[in-house]
Design an enzyme around this catalytic site. Sequence first.
Site, short mmCIF file in Angstrom:
data_model
loop_
_atom_site.label_atom_id
_atom_site.label_comp_id
_atom_site.label_asym_id
_atom_site.label_seq_id
_atom_site.Cartn_x
_atom_site.Cartn_y
_atom_site.Cartn_z
N LYS A 170 2.10 11.03 7.55
CA LYS A 170 1.29 10.71 8.73
C LYS A 170 1.78 11.42 10.01
O LYS A 170 1.55 12.59 10.18
CB LYS A 170 1.17 9.20 8.87
CG LYS A 170 0.35 8.62 7.68
CD LYS A 170 -0.23 7.25 7.92
CE LYS A 170 -1.25 6.94 6.83
NZ LYS A 170 -0.91 5.81 5.97
N PHE A 224 0.86 -1.19 0.00
CA PHE A 224 0.00 0.00 0.00
C PHE A 224 0.89 1.23 0.00
O PHE A 224 1.64 1.47 0.94
CB PHE A 224 -0.95 0.05 1.20
CG PHE A 224 -1.87 1.24 1.11
CD1 PHE A 224 -3.01 1.20 0.32
CD2 PHE A 224 -1.56 2.44 1.74
CE1 PHE A 224 -3.84 2.31 0.17
CE2 PHE A 224 -2.39 3.56 1.60
CZ PHE A 224 -3.52 3.49 0.82
N ASP A 248 9.15 2.90 2.25
CA ASP A 248 7.92 3.65 2.54
C ASP A 248 7.65 3.49 4.03
O ASP A 248 7.12 2.47 4.47
CB ASP A 248 6.75 3.13 1.70
CG ASP A 248 5.47 3.92 1.96
OD1 ASP A 248 5.40 4.66 2.97
OD2 ASP A 248 4.52 3.80 1.16
C1 LIG Z 1 -1.12 5.92 4.44
C2 LIG Z 1 -0.02 5.41 3.60
C3 LIG Z 1 0.31 6.00 2.36
C4 LIG Z 1 -0.50 7.11 1.75
O1 LIG Z 1 -0.58 8.26 2.54
P1 LIG Z 1 -1.74 9.33 2.26
O2 LIG Z 1 -1.38 10.46 3.18
O3 LIG Z 1 -3.03 8.66 2.62
O4 LIG Z 1 -1.66 9.68 0.82
C5 LIG Z 1 1.39 5.50 1.68
N1 LIG Z 1 2.11 4.47 2.15
C6 LIG Z 1 1.82 3.87 3.31
C7 LIG Z 1 2.68 2.73 3.79
C8 LIG Z 1 0.73 4.30 4.07
O5 LIG Z 1 0.42 3.67 5.21
#
Ligand SMILES: *Cc1c(COP(=O)(O)O)cnc(C)c1O
Length: 398
Positions: free
Chosen positions: A254, A140, A225
């Site tokens: 985040k 994700f 990520d």
């Molecule tokens: C939440 C998340 C994203 C995307 O972040 P947004 O602020 O919702 O665009 C990308 N990678 C990971 C691992 C995430 O948990």
Amino acid sequence: MNSKDYITLEEEFGAHNYHPLDVVIDRAQGVWVHDCEGNKYLDFLAAYSAVNQGHCHPRIVAAMTEQAQKVALTSRAFRNTQLPLLEKELCELLGYDMMLPMNSGAEAVETALKAARKWGYTVKNVPEDQAEIIVCADNFHGRTIAIVGMSTEAQYRDGFGPFTPGFKVIPYGDVAALKAAITPNTVAFLVEPIQGESGVRIPPEGYLKEAADICKSSNVLLMADEIQSGLGRSGKLLAHHWDVIRADVVIIGKALSGGMYPVSAVLSDRDVLGVFKPGDHGSTFGGNPLACAVAREALRVIVDEKLCERSHEMGNYLKEKLQDFKSPHIQEVRGRGLFIGVELKESAGGARRFCEQLKEKGVLCKETHTHVIRLAPPLVIERPEIDFAIDQLEAVLS
Ligand SMILES: *Cc1c(COP(=O)(O)O)cnc(C)c1O
């Protein structure tokens, strides 16, 4: 207006791209949230780990309101007094030469993909338009078209094609597949050190270290990520530090703002982020002084309140208690720090109904991938609050 009125409005006027629990949050502080009727709940999702510092942390609120009264947005057409300080503090904290600020996580991932491609063409000398980026199944990384194009989740993709070429998908945790997928045109391997959305999945022991070695010897950028796994969630500042490696590119978001504002960033060394020249990339809101003031304080809170150590300690405590449950439904409990997945057996009939029951008992969490309950409270949680959650979890799962 009561909760029901708000839900009715949202159902009528809002696009239905989410399926939220029907709890309407009106205010929140620390680990607790309150609905319109005055019921209070322990937040065990922490906005997908955006509020690691707890809701409305007083120090972050103060930094935000102070900056909001001075200047909020300059655009990068001009300079401001907060961005340079965030750049320096973040690079020193995480140990990289440079950073590039964006807003959402998906934008930061897109930024990293662009940086990797540009690096491939200008430094690695990959032929024009031939760059390849390797990603993992069940990843994700966000919801833009390029990003859902490299997803293996049918629902994320259905109806949104055609997709961006240049991505290769390999199984998560499979070193041999990574080795086999690399060609002279491979510029980067993008990976979540812990896969959050796919159910708090931790790769096999030694995987990231081996992946890092393969990337290094093949001149491929290892891009972590850490948007969900980073900034203390796993019990370390970055989850890939568990493997004693250093990613070439780190993507965070985040909790970078403690949930107060959308702030994300890409960090790397000069040979990578140095490829961007004026006009190559940008964002109207990226690096704005309000975002930077918030992020600076959010980072200081993580350090000053020792949130990594707390996540580690409380996470171990919670995980051990969960593993001791006598439950007919639990398949496996796994996690690092306060990033825990409770995988349920097929026979449990999905995690959603347990989340609904937990809500009635005052604990908010959300199922991920049908059979997993993700437990990820704000890292400021105290032992009595964990104990309260354990009692509720035991009641619904036994
Ligand atoms: C939440 C998340 C994203 C995307 O972040 P947004 O602020 O919702 O665009 C990308 N990678 C990971 C691992 C995430 O948990």
